[in-house]
Design a protein around this motif. Structure first.
Motif, short mmCIF file in Angstrom:
data_model
loop_
_atom_site.label_atom_id
_atom_site.label_comp_id
_atom_site.label_asym_id
_atom_site.label_seq_id
_atom_site.Cartn_x
_atom_site.Cartn_y
_atom_site.Cartn_z
N TYR A 703 0.86 -1.18 0.00
CA TYR A 703 0.00 0.00 0.00
C TYR A 703 0.90 1.24 0.00
O TYR A 703 1.32 1.72 1.06
CB TYR A 703 -0.91 0.00 1.23
N ARG A 704 1.24 1.73 -1.21
CA ARG A 704 2.11 2.91 -1.33
C ARG A 704 1.52 3.89 -2.34
O ARG A 704 0.74 3.53 -3.21
CB ARG A 704 3.52 2.50 -1.76
N GLU A 714 5.50 6.66 -0.69
CA GLU A 714 5.32 6.62 0.76
C GLU A 714 4.08 5.76 1.08
O GLU A 714 3.24 5.55 0.22
CB GLU A 714 5.14 8.03 1.33
N PHE A 715 3.99 5.30 2.34
CA PHE A 715 2.82 4.48 2.72
C PHE A 715 1.54 5.30 2.56
O PHE A 715 1.47 6.45 3.00
CB PHE A 715 2.95 3.99 4.17
N SER A 716 0.54 4.65 1.97
CA SER A 716 -0.73 5.35 1.71
C SER A 716 -1.65 5.29 2.93
O SER A 716 -1.36 4.61 3.91
CB SER A 716 -1.43 4.69 0.52
N LYS A 717 -2.78 6.00 2.81
CA LYS A 717 -3.77 6.00 3.90
C LYS A 717 -4.33 4.59 4.12
O LYS A 717 -4.63 4.20 5.24
CB LYS A 717 -4.91 6.95 3.57
N TYR A 719 -2.74 1.84 3.89
CA TYR A 719 -1.78 1.08 4.67
C TYR A 719 -2.03 1.28 6.17
O TYR A 719 -2.09 0.31 6.93
CB TYR A 719 -0.35 1.51 4.31
N TRP A 720 -2.18 2.56 6.56
CA TRP A 720 -2.38 2.85 7.98
C TRP A 720 -3.74 2.37 8.46
O TRP A 720 -3.88 1.92 9.60
CB TRP A 720 -2.21 4.35 8.24
N ALA A 721 -4.74 2.43 7.58
CA ALA A 721 -6.09 1.94 7.94
C ALA A 721 -6.06 0.42 8.16
O ALA A 721 -6.63 -0.09 9.14
CB ALA A 721 -7.09 2.31 6.85
N LEU A 723 -3.37 -1.39 8.86
CA LEU A 723 -2.54 -1.66 10.03
C LEU A 723 -3.34 -1.48 11.32
O LEU A 723 -3.25 -2.31 12.24
CB LEU A 723 -1.32 -0.74 10.03
N SER A 724 -4.15 -0.40 11.37
CA SER A 724 -5.00 -0.17 12.55
C SER A 724 -6.00 -1.30 12.72
O SER A 724 -6.26 -1.76 13.84
CB SER A 724 -5.75 1.16 12.41
#
Length: 827
Positions: A703-704, A714-717, A719-721, A723-724
């Motif tokens: 997810y970049r 860079e890591f995209s939104k 990716y963080w979603a 991961l959470s």
């Protein structure tokens, strides 16, 4: 002393006086004359139990059962003062063989010898005075003679592969081998039975994956050649661009193990582990009641010979004993240091330091072996990519994975044998005081080393492989030329499944079966050949006699404890529970192995091992704690396997957060990022590319942000979603499963209700029995006293009547009249 060569045997027998004295000293529970009725279950449970007994009747072993199962004999610690309480029909058979051998062993263990600081048979064997000490088997386990003994009965009804479908005769095992070995086979039997429901559910989960494979949209999209996802090269310079559809088979195979049913199966197996441990506690309590182990006190153990020797050296060093008075000091030395002196931390510090250093080194050695296999994968994959053969290049991943797992298995098997020997040596240099302490420390060390050895490579594939790869244009390299290995396009779960299945099956087939059967047979053959040579030299050629039981037993393998038996089952329990999310068929293979394992162990104990000393134990000791830890650890590991290793969370997030129509269409495209091939480092671009079309952008799984974004690569939104969501799932899964496990633990009482009632009833019956016996004894004494009084009175009256006339004319020497009755009273 009289023989120049060859073996000589000393057979020890304990007469009734010794047996009764030692039974009282050891507080051995023996059956009394009193029997009481066992309260039966009523209602539905009774009906179900009767139906179950009828259905399982063909599975019951044909061994002598108690005549009246509704009655139980009241047992009480043996006392010579209260010998009238016990049901002694024949003094020769009152103590069974197992109890006799236990009593003799206890005497031998604490009998001091003439040698300096030598206490018991253990020291004599350690100093090679004696070669071995063992109780004898009951006789031959096979043969034409009609004499049926317990060993032959165990062989026919338990220790043959032909009776694999029958239940184990646990009571007979306990009677012949003792409570400790009886508990092991009871535990193994329950564990094997519990694997049946988990195997059924595992097969259903696997079949669900097989049935739904055609309806899996992501794998369909991956296999659809019209999508034409052009993937970035798998290696620098020599690897070409490739189509994602070429990994179709891997994607379809991954779905068999990576589907929604896997989450359910992980929860089920966590609860299964809790249920198993709870049920074992209940069975253990039931066996303790029927085997008269309730209230069993831990006996004070004698110090090990090695501990005594070390203590002697310390005493000699501290007191500076001179040569003149050394003999006097040595005589009273044992009793003084046994009670007052002991080894301190400073005495044991060299042993502890060696333990810490060597265990750390062994763990690092395991990690090094895993790293070595990783390097092998990377270098072999790079080497095969240079091949001019198209078939070789297309099967690089399969070849590397298969060969690496086999190498891993070989390394695991070799290190397992080394670690077992090292753990024993490390425990010996610690100098534990008693055998029980020695065994517990050995178990902990061996388990730690074998746990790390067995699961290190599996942990790597599950949680580390493909996590530190980098991205196109900025890959992570090892040895400055080799890229870190990536997961397959379908994810690492399939590779985890292959790794787990091969190591598990390989260990079970090679280590648990071939080694366990082959090595004892080779040792037995070697010992037999060696002893035959010695015997032939000393035997008179004119006289030939049948070998005695002690000769036959001496050829057998010595019993070295239950630690190896428990260890292999505990490691298997780890395979079944820790990573079950990746391999739902693990319980099936464990069940098949255990059906053989039960009979294999049985055959080994009955036919290949010397008869072990009987040991009374009320539980399985430290093994229960290890099982409990593995059960709790399995919840955490499976939560991370589902969240991190599988695609369950990304699929869920896509379907409910990013999908246009709430379906899985477009999921593959969503998980692939873009890379501008013009930004590849110089010298890493594919040479002589044979790809069909001109490539401007290639895709890679991550997810970049795309190249045209201001924050490219860079890591995209998303990716963080994701991961959470992964972390949230781990927390939710752990808390849910832990809560359900605690609920199951709370709902199932540790002691079955009927057993707790029986224990209370037994105490009441025991008190009543004692009061009744004492009352009868008192009545008997009173009747004797009353009878004696009556006898005296009748005798006195007759003497008075006869002496009445005599007293009138009888004068005392002093001239006073004295009656006969008065003289009698004075006397």
């Amino acid at each position: 002393q009289n023989k120049s060569q060859g073996l000589s045997f000393v057979r020890i027998h304990a007469p009734w006086q010794v047996l009764s004295r030692e039974a009282e000293f050891l507080k051995i529970k023996m059956p009394t004359k009193k029997m009481y009725e066992i309260t039966e279950e009523k209602g539905v449970l009774k009906t179900l139990n009767e139906i179950w007994c009828k259905l399982t009747e063909p599975l019951q072993p044909q061994v002598p059962q108690q005549e009246n199962t509704k009655m139980k004999t009241l047992s009480y610690p043996f006392s010579r003062e209260k010998i009238y309480l016990y049901n002694i029909k024949d003094k020769d058979t009152f103590f069974d063989n197992a109890t006799r051998s236990r009593i003799v062993r206890e005497i031998l263990k604490r009998t001091s010898t003439k040698a300096r600081n030598s206490m018991g048979i253990g020291t004599l064997i350690a100093n090679n005075v004696y070669d071995a000490a063992y109780p004898l088997h009951d006789g031959e386990y096979e043969g034409q003679n009609d004499d049926m003994n317990e060993r032959k009965l165990l062989y026919q009804e338990w220790a043959r592969y032909g009776v694999f479908y029958k239940f184990q005769p646990i009571d007979l095992i306990r009677k012949y081998f003792g409570e400790k070995i009886g508990l092991y086979f009871a535990w193994l039997g329950l564990y094997t039975e519990f694997l049946i429901p988990s195997s059924v559910v595992g097969i259903i989960v696997f079949l669900y994956g097989c049935i739904t494979i055609e309806n899996d949209i992501p794998s369909k999209e991956m296999c659809d050649q019209r999508n034409a996802f052009t993937m970035c090269p798998l290696c620098d310079k020599f690897c070409d661009y490739w189509n994602l559809s070429s990994a179709c088979a891997t994607a379809r195979a991954s779905h068999l193990f990576d589907n929604p049913a896997t989450v359910f199966f992980s929860i089920f197996m966590a609860l299964w582990a809790t249920m198993f441990l709870e049920q074992w506690k209940r069975l253990q309590m039931r066996l303790s009641y029927f085997w008269d182990l309730t209230g069993l006190e831990e006996e004070e153990e004698h110090p090990r010979p090695e501990y005594e020797n070390k203590l002697l050296q310390k005493k000699l060093k501290n007191k500076n004993i001179t040569t003149e008075n050394s003999n006097e000091v040595r005589c009273g030395l044992f009793f003084s240091f046994n009670e007052k002196e002991k080894l301190t931390w400073s005495d044991r510090m060299p042993g502890y330091a060696a333990n810490f250093g060597l265990i750390l080194f062994m763990i690092m050695l395991t990690f090094s072996a895993v790293f070595g296999v990783i390097v092998y994968r990377i270098t072999t994959a790079a080497a095969l990519s240079f091949s001019t053969n198209e078939t070789t290049r297309s099967n690089v991943r399969v070849t590397v994975t298969a060969t690496a797992v086999i190498i891993n298995l070989v390394v695991v098997l070799i290190l397992d044998e080394i670690y077992g020997a090292v753990a024993k040596w490390l425990t010996e240099i610690e100098i534990p005081k008693t055998e029980k302490t020695f065994e517990e420390r050995l178990i902990l060390k061996a388990f730690l080393l074998k746990f790390v050895n067995s699961y290190a490579s599996i942990f790597y594939v599950a949680f580390f492989k493909g996590r530190f790869v980098g991205r196109p244009g900025r890959y992570v390299y090892v040895f400055e030329g080799y890229r870190m290995e990536e997961c397959a396009p379908g994810g690492c779960l399939m590779e985890l499944c292959i790794q787990l299945s091969i190591i598990m099956l390989g260990k079970q087939l090679i280590q648990n079966n071939l080694f366990e059967i082959g090595i004892p047979k080779l040792k037995k053959l070697f010992r037999k050949l060696k002893d035959e040579r010695t015997v032939l030299k000393e035997m008179d050629t004119n006289q030939s006699k049948d070998p005695q039981q002690w000769d036959l037993d001496y050829i057998l393998e010595p019993f070295t404890g239950l630690t190896p038996e428990y260890m292999e089952m505990i490691i298997q329990f780890g395979f079944v529970t820790l990573f079950v999310a990746s391999f739902p068929l693990a319980p099936v293979f464990a069940l098949l192995n255990n059906i053989i394992e039960v009979r294999l162990d049985a055959k080994k104990f009955v036919t290949e091992l010397r008869r072990p000393d009987t040991v009374r134990e009320k539980d399985i000791g430290i093994w229960y704690n290890i099982l409990s830890v593995i059960g709790k650890l399995s919840v955490i590991i499976n939560a991370f396997v589902i969240a991190v290793t599988s695609d369950f969370i990304p699929r869920l997030m896509y379907q409910y957060a990013y999908s246009q129509n709430g379906t899985m269409h477009g999921f593959i495209n969503h998980t692939l990022s873009y890379f501008n091939v013009s930004q590849l480092k110089a010298g890493t671009q594919p040479e002589n590319s044979l790809f069909a079309q001109e490539v401007s952008f290639c895709r890679f799984k991550d997810y970049r942000e795309p190249p045209w974004s201001p924050h490219q690569y860079e890591f995209s939104k998303q990716y963080w979603a994701v991961l959470s969501a992964r972390l949230a799932f781990v927390i939710l899964f752990q808390n849910l499963v832990m809560f359900l496990s605690v609920l199951v633990d709370w709902m199932i009482p540790d002691i079955p209700k009927d057993i707790s009632e029986q224990i209370k009833k037994e105490k009441t019956v025991l008190v009543d029995f004692f009061l009744k016996e004492e009352h009868e004894k008192l009545k008997l004494i009173e009747s004797f006293i009353a009878h004696d009084k009556r006898k005296r009175r009748s005798g006195t009256k007759s003497k008075r009547s006869r002496a009445a006339s005599f007293s009138q004319c009888h004068h005392s020497p002093k001239g006073s009249f004295t009656s006969f009755s008065s003289q009698h009273t004075v006397v």
